[in-house]
Structure formats: structure tokens, C-alpha cells
Design a protein around this motif. Structure first.
Motif, PDB file in Angstrom:
ATOM      1  N   SER A   1      -2.033  -2.953  -3.892  1.00 18.21           N
ATOM      2  CA  SER A   1      -1.943  -4.157  -4.713  1.00 18.21           C
ATOM      3  C   SER A   1      -1.672  -5.338  -3.799  1.00 18.21           C
ATOM      4  CB  SER A   1      -0.839  -4.013  -5.772  1.00 18.21           C
ATOM      5  OG  SER A   1      -1.069  -2.894  -6.606  1.00 18.21           O
ATOM      6  N   SER A   2      -2.136  -6.493  -4.224  1.00 16.40           N
ATOM      7  CA  SER A   2      -1.958  -7.694  -3.392  1.00 16.40           C
ATOM      8  C   SER A   2      -1.722  -8.891  -4.280  1.00 16.40           C
ATOM      9  CB  SER A   2      -3.185  -7.923  -2.503  1.00 16.40           C
ATOM     10  OG  SER A   2      -4.339  -8.143  -3.300  1.00 16.40           O
TER      11      SER A   2
ATOM     12  N   LEU B   1       6.876  -0.318  -8.713  1.00 15.42           N
ATOM     13  CA  LEU B   1       7.569  -0.845  -7.546  1.00 15.42           C
ATOM     14  C   LEU B   1       7.362  -2.349  -7.561  1.00 15.42           C
ATOM     15  CD1 LEU B   1       9.069  -0.639  -4.840  1.00 15.42           C
ATOM     16  CD2 LEU B   1       6.847  -0.255  -3.752  1.00 15.42           C
ATOM     17  N   THR B   2       8.438  -3.090  -7.788  1.00 10.38           N
ATOM     18  CA  THR B   2       8.367  -4.544  -7.897  1.00 10.38           C
ATOM     19  C   THR B   2       8.787  -5.174  -6.581  1.00 10.38           C
ATOM     20  OG1 THR B   2       8.885  -4.404 -10.249  1.00 10.38           O
ATOM     21  CG2 THR B   2       9.129  -6.554  -9.189  1.00 10.38           C
ATOM     22  N   ILE B   3       7.910  -5.970  -6.032  1.00 13.41           N
ATOM     23  CA  ILE B   3       8.183  -6.698  -4.779  1.00 13.41           C
ATOM     24  C   ILE B   3       8.265  -8.182  -5.126  1.00 13.41           C
ATOM     25  CG2 ILE B   3       7.348  -7.251  -2.467  1.00 13.41           C
ATOM     26  CD1 ILE B   3       5.896  -4.590  -2.477  1.00 13.41           C
TER      27      ILE B   3
ATOM     28  N   GLU C   1       0.834  -1.197   0.000  1.00 10.49           N
ATOM     29  CA  GLU C   1       0.000   0.000   0.000  1.00 10.49           C
ATOM     30  C   GLU C   1       0.871   1.251   0.000  1.00 10.49           C
ATOM     31  OE1 GLU C   1      -3.539   2.179   2.624  1.00 10.49           O
ATOM     32  OE2 GLU C   1      -2.527   0.377   3.375  1.00 10.49           O
ATOM     33  N   LEU C   2       0.571   2.140  -0.951  1.00 12.36           N
ATOM     34  CA  LEU C   2       1.194   3.467  -0.995  1.00 12.36           C
ATOM     35  C   LEU C   2       0.266   4.414  -0.265  1.00 12.36           C
ATOM     36  CD1 LEU C   2       2.271   3.413  -4.748  1.00 12.36           C
ATOM     37  CD2 LEU C   2       3.714   2.953  -2.760  1.00 12.36           C
TER      38      LEU C   2
ATOM     39  N   VAL D   1       3.519  -2.814  -8.261  1.00 13.89           N
ATOM     40  CA  VAL D   1       2.685  -1.687  -7.844  1.00 13.89           C
ATOM     41  C   VAL D   1       2.948  -0.532  -8.809  1.00 13.89           C
ATOM     42  CG1 VAL D   1       2.050  -0.151  -5.956  1.00 13.89           C
ATOM     43  CG2 VAL D   1       2.898  -2.453  -5.455  1.00 13.89           C
ATOM     44  N   PRO D   2       1.965  -0.101  -9.609  1.00 12.74           N
ATOM     45  CA  PRO D   2       2.204   0.985 -10.565  1.00 12.74           C
ATOM     46  C   PRO D   2       2.374   2.330  -9.878  1.00 12.74           C
ATOM     47  CG  PRO D   2      -0.109   0.341 -10.582  1.00 12.74           C
ATOM     48  CD  PRO D   2       0.589  -0.642  -9.692  1.00 12.74           C
TER      49      PRO D   2
END
Length: 387
Positions: free
Chosen positions: A383-384, A134-136, A7-8, A150-151
């Protein structure tokens, strides 16, 4: 089953140079009847900021893959090297964490990284695309690696990369009611500095007048109060046709962006490919002005659009594109006479020979507050993924 949620908290829009902060929550949603044998273990997780680059093969001629140019990487790589590969601290015991006890309790952690100021802005054009994510990456024990993307949207204000943060904390703006760490102070200082520069650049108003003429005489005068705008502002202009010697029948004005590929990356001419310059219309005003003396228009700059920028591959500029339709016959009577001795029926001409011409006026569009863009043009901030 392990669920990872990113979450941002401040929204998905950031200004280059700001600190991006993402709260990552890892849960193990087990049913109440589950036993310890149902526990899952997360082997590792890491986060990284990527800027994905894509170029149209029909418009852009990229160098060979072994080129050292930093802005022309394949779409599977980053445009610029990330600052670091950040390993999420899921627990004090290390990256491996058994999640058997996390039935209804989550395990949050925070990832923070400063967005580089030298990178390009988020942009989806006809020739190139710059997409931030943001790539996790995470992996469950004895399972393949899973990626959660996450865009993001990044706005770039030129000149901030040359700014040095003040060493004296008293110089940086701060609130006495908030407790901020050093990174928070730098982040707020950068945001306030960017706001001051944007306000100074876009608040100056001075009437600029332009005489509009074709090959046969003057059509009118166009007036505009400023040439530098921010995202979300309205471009307001006036048109005075009463002083013209050539009758104007109709005009239109369009707010456009011009995307141009740099000369060293353009496809060769004469090969039948798509031109290296493309235009996109964001707002348009059209008016029939046969009997009009003065008129005005207002064109909104969308918050979802991209401010002007320039990279080694492409440049984006803003402009007002005018199109005028004028009469070829200056002596043509288009109105009935004011005084007639006897009642008569007047009929306008069925056909009027006309000429058309266009005129472009460059303007400058800068970013605005990322918070304002997040509220006015909301995007997904959470995103999840389930692994």
C-alpha cells in the motif's frame, strides 16, 4: 511531495502469535531539475496494529459505551489494546528527516510487532465484523496528519496462547543454513508448532457411520472418515441408500457456517428484529437418487473462509446440512417389471407424494498455513500514499 510505501514481504495473512514485519519506504520523488528549495521534511511517523470491530444493531445488543468489556469497543477504536505505539526510526538523527537528497534513493525502515494470541480472527459475518489493519500515521512539516492503512488477515489457532517458548535454543527447530535472530527463532518455532498441531488434529482418519431415518423407516447410511478439517481441504462423504426401507428421491448436502450471537448480547425476542443465528453456504452438492444404491460427494472448504472460533460476543461453527426428499408410499413401483410375457409400454407415475426432512452434522474447521493462504488466495501486500 513525499511518498510512503508499506510492504508486507511475506504476504497479508498471519497466524496469531506470529511477528508481523512491514517494510516502510519513504521517498522524495523530485524531478532532475529540482533544487534544494524543493526539499520536503517528514515530521514524524508511527505504526500500530488495529482490530476494528463492528456489530449489526439489528442483531447485537451492545452494552452502554462506558462498559469495561474489552471486546465491545466502538468501531473507531481497537478491539484490544495494541502492544505499543511504535515510532519508526527513519534516521539516526531522530524522527525529523529532511528529504532533499532523496531524488532517486529511498529510505526504508522495518516495523515488527507480534500479533496477540488472545485476539479474535479476521471475520466478516452477518452480526459482527473483525477487521485487522496496520495503520501508519505520518505528517509532513506544516501539513495535516495522513494515515496509511494496510489490510491484514489473521488466523487464530486456539491453545497457542498457553505455549511457553523453550529457553534452550537447541530445543527450538532451526536451520543451520540460515542466520536468524531471537525473534526469528521464536516465530519459526511457533509456525512449526502450529503446523504440528494442525497435522495431528486433521490427519486422524476413522470411518464414522450414521443411520439416516425419518418417521417411517431407514433412508440410508452416511459415512465420513473424519470430522476435523483445515482450510483448503475437501469434505468427502459417502451415502448408502441400498439398505434403506424408505425410497429416497433426491438429496442435497451443504457445507455451512453457523454464526450465533452469545445469549447476553442477543436482541430480545418478539421485537421483530433479525434472528441472532445466521447461516452461510460455502459449497453444495445436489443429486437425484431415485435408482441410486451408493453415491459420494466432495465439498471444498474455501481458503478465504474463517475457521470456527468463539468470542464473548459471537461464535462461528461449521456443519454439513442435509436435506432429503423421500416417497410417502413404500409400496410404490417406480421401475418397470423385469420380466413381462408380452411387450408393453411402461410409464412412470406422474405424481409421487413426498416428504422432506433435514439433518445437520457438526464438523470442525481449523486454520492452515498462512503462507498457503497467501499464495492460493492472494491479497494486496503493498500500500502507498502520497503526502
Amino acid at each position: 511531495m513525499i511518498e510512503v510505501v508499506a510492504e508486507l514481504s511475506r504476504g497479508p495473512v498471519f497466524l496469531a502469535g506470529e511477528a508481523l514485519e512491514c517494510v516502510v519506504t519513504v521517498t522524495n520523488p523530485l524531478p532532475p531539475t529540482a533544487t534544494s528549495a524543493s526539499s520536503e521534511a517528514l515530521a514524524w511517523a508511527s505504526a500500530q496494529i488495529h482490530c476494528q470491530f463492528h456489530a449489526s444493531e439489528s442483531r447485537v445488543a451492545l452494552p452502554p459505551p462506558d462498559s469495561s468489556q474489552p471486546d465491545v469497543q466502538p468501531d473507531s477504536q481497537t478491539v484490544f489494546l495494541p502492544h505499543r505505539d511504535y515510532l519508526l526510526s527513519l534516521s539516526e538523527g531522530g524522527p525529523r528527516l529532511p528529504l532533499a537528497a532523496l531524488t532517486t534513493v529511498s529510505q526504508p525502515d522495518s516495523y515488527s510487532e507480534v500479533l496477540p494470541t488472545e485476539g479474535p480472527p479476521s471475520f466478516r459475518g452477518q452480526s459482527v465484523k473483525y477487521v485487522y489493519k496496520l495503520t501508519i500515521g505520518c505528517q509532513r512539516v506544516n501539513s495535516p496528519i495522513t494515515l496509511l492503512r494496510v489490510p491484514l488477515r489473521v488466523l487464530v489457532l486456539t491453545g497457542l496462547q498457553d505455549v511457553h517458548f523453550p529457553q534452550d535454543e537447541a530445543v527450538a527447530p532451526s536451520s543451520p543454513f540460515l542466520e536468524e535472530d531471537d525473534s526469528g527463532k521464536k516465530d519459526s518455532w511457533l509456525a512449526e508448532l502450529a503446523g504440528e498441531r494442525l497435522m495431528a488434529a486433521t490427519s486422524c482418519r476413522s470411518l464414522h457411520l450414521y443411520n439416516i431415518s425419518d418417521g417411517r423407516g431407514k433412508v440410508g447410511t452416511f459415512g465420513i472418515f473424519k470430522s476435523v478439517y483445515r482450510l483448503g481441504e475437501d469434505v468427502v462423504g459417502t451415502l448408502n441408500l441400498g439398505e434403506g426401507t424408505v425410497a429416497c428421491l433426491q438429496f442435497s448436502v451443504s457445507l455451512q457456517t453457523e454464526e450465533r450471537v452469545q445469549p447476553e448480547y442477543q436482541r430480545r425476542r418478539g421485537t421483530g428484529v433479525v434472528p441472532s443465528v445466521s447461516h452461510v453456504t460455502h459449497a453444495r452438492h445436489q443429486e437425484s437418487c431415485l435408482h441410486t444404491t451408493r453415491t459420494s460427494f466432495s465439498l471444498p472448504i474455501p481458503l478465504c473462509s474463517t475457521p470456527g472460533f468463539c468470542t464473548a460476543i459471537v461464535s462461528l461453527k461449521w456443519r454439513l446440512h442435509f436435506e432429503f426428499v423421500t416417497s410417502r408410499e413404500p409400496e410404490l413401483v417406480l421401475l418397470p417389471p423385469l420380466e413381462q410375457p408380452e411387450p408393453a409400454t411402461w410409464t412412470g407415475p406422474e405424481q409421487v407424494p413426498v416428504d422432506t426432512f433435514s439433518w445437520d452434522l457438526p464438523i470442525k474447521v481449523l486454520p492452515t498455513s498462512p503462507t498457503l493462504v497467501s499464495y492460493a488466495a492472494p491479497g494486496p501486500s503493498t500500500s502507498s500514499i502520497t503526502i
